[in-house]
Design a protein around this motif. Structure first.
Motif, short mmCIF file in Angstrom:
data_model
loop_
_atom_site.label_atom_id
_atom_site.label_comp_id
_atom_site.label_asym_id
_atom_site.label_seq_id
_atom_site.Cartn_x
_atom_site.Cartn_y
_atom_site.Cartn_z
N UNK A 116 -8.83 2.82 -6.56
CA UNK A 116 -8.63 2.95 -5.12
C UNK A 116 -7.43 2.11 -4.68
N UNK A 160 -7.62 12.54 -3.31
CA UNK A 160 -7.78 11.15 -2.87
C UNK A 160 -6.50 10.43 -2.45
N UNK A 185 -5.37 2.22 -1.15
CA UNK A 185 -6.46 2.23 -0.18
C UNK A 185 -6.45 0.94 0.65
N UNK A 186 -6.73 1.09 1.95
CA UNK A 186 -6.94 -0.08 2.79
C UNK A 186 -8.36 -0.58 2.53
N UNK A 235 -20.40 5.04 -0.66
CA UNK A 235 -20.98 6.20 -1.37
C UNK A 235 -21.56 5.82 -2.73
N UNK A 236 -20.90 4.93 -3.45
CA UNK A 236 -21.42 4.55 -4.77
C UNK A 236 -22.64 3.65 -4.65
N UNK A 293 -19.03 10.87 -6.78
CA UNK A 293 -19.65 11.67 -5.73
C UNK A 293 -18.69 12.71 -5.16
N UNK A 294 -17.51 12.82 -5.76
CA UNK A 294 -16.54 13.78 -5.26
C UNK A 294 -16.24 14.83 -6.32
N UNK A 298 -14.89 5.09 1.43
CA UNK A 298 -14.71 6.20 0.50
C UNK A 298 -15.19 5.90 -0.90
N UNK A 299 -15.31 4.62 -1.24
CA UNK A 299 -15.77 4.31 -2.60
C UNK A 299 -17.04 3.47 -2.62
N UNK A 338 0.83 -1.21 0.00
CA UNK A 338 0.00 0.00 0.00
C UNK A 338 0.86 1.25 0.00
N UNK A 389 -10.86 1.86 3.90
CA UNK A 389 -10.96 3.07 3.09
C UNK A 389 -11.75 2.81 1.82
N UNK A 441 -5.81 9.07 1.25
CA UNK A 441 -5.66 7.65 1.55
C UNK A 441 -4.42 7.38 2.38
N UNK A 475 -14.16 9.19 -8.75
CA UNK A 475 -15.29 8.90 -7.89
C UNK A 475 -16.38 9.92 -8.20
#
Lengths: 372, 411
Positions: free
Chosen positions: B320, A149, B325-326, B337-338, A140-141, B333-334, A121, B329, A153, A138
């Motif tokens: 992501x 982002x 992203x973990x 919301x989606x 919604x952002x 975050x994805x 990561x 997350x 993260x 995304x």
């Protein structure tokens, strides 16, 4: 017919001496049921089973077949291939979105298959940015939040992070669009956001998975030019996937042509266009005009081999009325020079005459074939 | 259908030698007459038709209704012939027939069925065994008794647990109810009106005021508030259980394999069946009504949450992941919301299903508008019943328009 000698290529824009940033070592990817893949992998590697048989008899698809390449620091390395050639699968190995079945990938001389989840990561968040063909913002952002982002993260908040976001957005020319939603932007602008997102993370390596393929030709060309300029000014190392040879030539320092999961040829745009290794590559380069990336050094006849004025040339005396130009002069310029003069052109390097380009050399080069 | 000579030639070469003697057709009338016993030469898909028709024919013959038998038999054969000739290109039928070259399972099924029909219609002990399924009263009674015993055991030994759950549910219900009942009606008119106006403008405002006006004017006000409190409390429980469950289902295929039949069971099992055990566990009143409502209304929320998360495009997940992203997350975050539009639809469905349970819940003391309907029905007051039913409809309209069915998306 004169044999054209092997030429040196201008590689001064990247440092050959430094170790490669990304290095793929004999990478294989076989899709299929895990136990079956494990069973036939040995035979595949030893070439006892071919791809067709693996698919027919074992139901396994060999997507990447023993690929090795090095990407040098600050180099834009293009991988070009048609759909289904395995190029998108290959690029996903570099940040381990896909695990290789066999082989190894080194990033900064460090094998990434050994990394645990956390280290991986970290690598993705700091070292490797990625831009996707379908942008993958995304919805919604806002533009700003999307660009933010990668920083978010990895837990970076505060003024520095916001400054980075704004800088990334202004680099791609989207300052003032921060509060829009992706759906309000055109395809080209969305892809700029995708690029800004990758830049905001300030990663050294950019993975570009056909980022401009879905855009219309004009915007595409514009973004290609901008991307190349950006990558060079920011000193990024980029791995750029495309199915368009024109794009690869415009953007890449080096190009690898992929077919059926293998790399067929690797070389600079000039090498690929002027000396394709086989008919497959030749087919691609057929329509490509070399005038903008082939230089004088590549097509000239060396002074030693120029029959008429060998003695004078070797003494670095340019015969009366000959135009003179530097060895890096592009073919397009040579053509203009040649139309203005009825004498051959002398190619010089630091005051020394190193070769001659005449109408014959220019015509051969424009014809796109080095050897006949 | 007239075939071109070339077609005839290719067809006949592809067919077995004896078939090619002068005829291009795969399906001979003789084959269709014999039925499944000549299945090797015709498509298997007529099996069910043959089975039904020949079964009926055999039964009619046993009843000595020979004319009827002949009619059924010839009708079935005519149907097959007609179907074959309407079926289109012969090549397709021939492919099917070739695929059915060794149809021994079908032939055996056909013979077995006909033989059993004959046996069941003769007299004697075998016929008696065949015509009714050998049921076992004992098995059922034992199973029912063991369920009874389990319920009793749980009632006695799980007393503490059930009492705690009851108390929590009651607290939730009472809290909501007092918030609603303590607000004077003009406040409710104003707040609900404002929400409607924000959501859907003046048109929606008029609609919700008319609905509220109906509830007030016809004297259903306090009952409507009680029902709303029950629905809201059920919704809270459903959301608290349903969304995490939906996330779990989306993440783990194993849990989905287990949960899917359970969710089907929750939706199809008649609610009266678990109403009684609910009363045994939670005693009479609102908590068991709430539990029964939750059981009935939970599945759509779980399913739609799961669906919403599954529908998150692969490239968004990839992006992501590529940015480090973990899993948490990724979810926050994805994915969530989606999945929100889908989750909203799920919540809306859940509210509607909660409302449809109010009458059933009234049976065990859930109170509210359901009780008005029940009371009217018990006293055969059609008018009262319909008015109370309409009050429930208006409640549903209010919830549906205000709780948002995802008609208006943010992006």
């Amino acid at each position: 017919m004169n044999a054209v000698p092997k030429m040196q290529f201008d590689t001064s824009h990247f440092d050959k001496a430094r170790a490669p940033v990304v290095s793929c070592r004999n990478v294989w990817k076989v899709f299929g049921h895990k136990s079956v893949v494990d069973r036939i992998l040995g035979d595949l590697l030893a070439e006892n089973i071919d791809v067709e048989r693996a698919r027919r008899e074992h139901g396994c698809v060999v997507a990447v077949k023993g690929v090795s390449f090095d990407v040098r620091p600050s180099e834009v390395f293009c991988i070009m291939g048609l759909s289904g050639s395995g190029k998108s699968t290959l690029i996903r190995h570099v940040n381990r979105l896909i695990e290789p079945t066999a082989g190894d990938i080194l990033v900064d001389d460090c094998s990434i298959s050994a990394l645990d989840a956390k280290a991986l990561r970290e690598l993705r968040a700091r070292k490797i940015g990625m831009v996707f063909q379908n942008v993958a913002l995304l919805p919604h952002r806002t533009v700003e939040e999307n660009t933010y982002l990668p920083l978010e993260l990895r837990g970076e908040t505060g003024a520095a992070a916001h400054a980075a976001v704004h800088q990334a957005l202004s680099i791609v020319g989207l300052a003032g669009w921060e509060d829009r939603y992706p759906s309000e932007l055109s395809g080209g602008m969305q892809q700029r956001v995708g690029l800004a997102r990758a830049l905001a993370a300030d990663a050294d390596i950019l993975l570009m998975d056909e980022p401009f393929s879905a855009l219309d030709p004009l915007i595409r060309k514009q973004l290609q030019t901008e991307f190349r300029r950006l990558a060079k000014t920011l000193g990024k190392t980029a791995l750029f996937i495309t199915h368009d040879l024109d794009e690869a030539i415009r953007i890449g320092d080096r190009i690898a042509i992929m077919r059926d999961g293998q790399i067929v040829q690797t070389g600079s745009p000039a090498e690929i266009v002027l000396s394709p290794v086989n008919d497959y590559v030749a087919q691609f380069v057929e329509g490509i005009s070399p005038v903008h990336f082939v230089d004088a050094e590549r097509i000239m006849v060396p002074a030693t081999q120029y029959p008429a004025h060998a003695a004078a040339l070797l003494a670095s005396v340019v015969p009366e009325g000959w135009p003179v130009c530097e060895r890096g002069t592009l073919l397009a310029k040579l053509i203009v020079l040649q139309t203005e003069s009825d004498r051959p052109i002398a190619i010089v390097d630091g005051g020394l005459v190193i070769g001659v380009v005449g109408p014959r050399e220019i015509l051969i080069a424009v014809g796109g074939h080095e050897k006949r | 259908m007239a075939f071109q000579p070339a077609d005839t030639a290719t067809l006949s070469t592809a067919l077995p030698a004896r078939r090619s003697a002068g005829k291009a057709s795969v399906l001979h009338f003789a084959d269709q007459l014999v039925g499944p016993l000549r299945f090797s030469a015709q498509p298997r898909r007529f099996l069910l038709l043959y089975l039904l028709a020949d079964g009926a024919a055999v039964w009619l013959a046993m009843q000595e209704l020979f004319v009827a038998m002949l009619v059924v038999f010839s009708l079935s054969r005519c149907t097959v012939v007609a179907l074959v000739h309407l079926a289109g290109p012969e090549a397709k039928l021939r492919r099917e027939a070739v695929a059915a070259r060794r149809p021994w399972v079908e032939v055996l099924l056909y013979i077995f069925s006909l033989a059993t029909i004959v046996l069941a219609n003769m007299t004697g002990p075998i016929a008696a065994q065949l015509s009714t399924f050998p049921s076992s009263q004992f098995t059922r009674v034992t199973a029912a008794a063991s369920i009874d015993a389990t319920v009793t055991y749980l009632t006695v030994h799980g007393d503490v647990f059930f009492r705690i759950v009851t108390r929590w549910l009651l607290a939730l219900l009472k809290g909501l109810e007092s918030v609603l009942t303590l607000s004077p009606w003009p406040v409710i008119f104003a707040v609900v009106g404002f929400a409607a106006w924000k959501r859907g403008g003046a048109g929606l405002l008029v609609l919700v005021w008319m609905a509220l006006g109906y509830l007030g004017l016809f004297g259903y006000w306090s009952e409507a508030l009680q029902t709303s409190a029950l629905v809201l409390a059920s919704l809270c429980v459903c959301v608290a259980i349903g969304i995490p469950a939906g996330i779990l289902l989306a993440k783990s295929p194993a849990s989905r394999a287990i949960a899917s039949p359970v969710l089907d069971l929750m939706q199809t099992m008649p609610s009266f069946v678990y109403l009684l055990p609910a009363v045994a566990f939670f005693s009479i009143g609102k908590p068991p009504a709430l539990i029964a409502t939750v059981i009935f209304a939970l599945p759509p929320l779980v399913r739609l949450t799961c669906l919403g998360i599954e529908q998150v495009p692969l490239h968004v997940r990839e992006a992501m992941q590529a940015h480090g992203a973990t899993p948490l997350q990724m979810l926050l975050k994805a994915e969530l919301p989606l999945a929100l539009p889908s989750i909203r639809t799920g919540i809306n469905q859940t509210i509607m299903m909660c409302l449809s349970m109010v009458v059933v819940a009234a049976l065990i003391g859930g109170g509210g508008l359901g009780y008005n309907v029940l009371f009217a029905l018990q006293n055969v007051q059609y008018g009262e019943g319909i008015l109370a039913g309409l009050a429930i409809v208006f409640c549903a309209v209010l919830f549906d328009r205000l709780a948002g069915s995802g008609r208006k998306t943010d992006f």
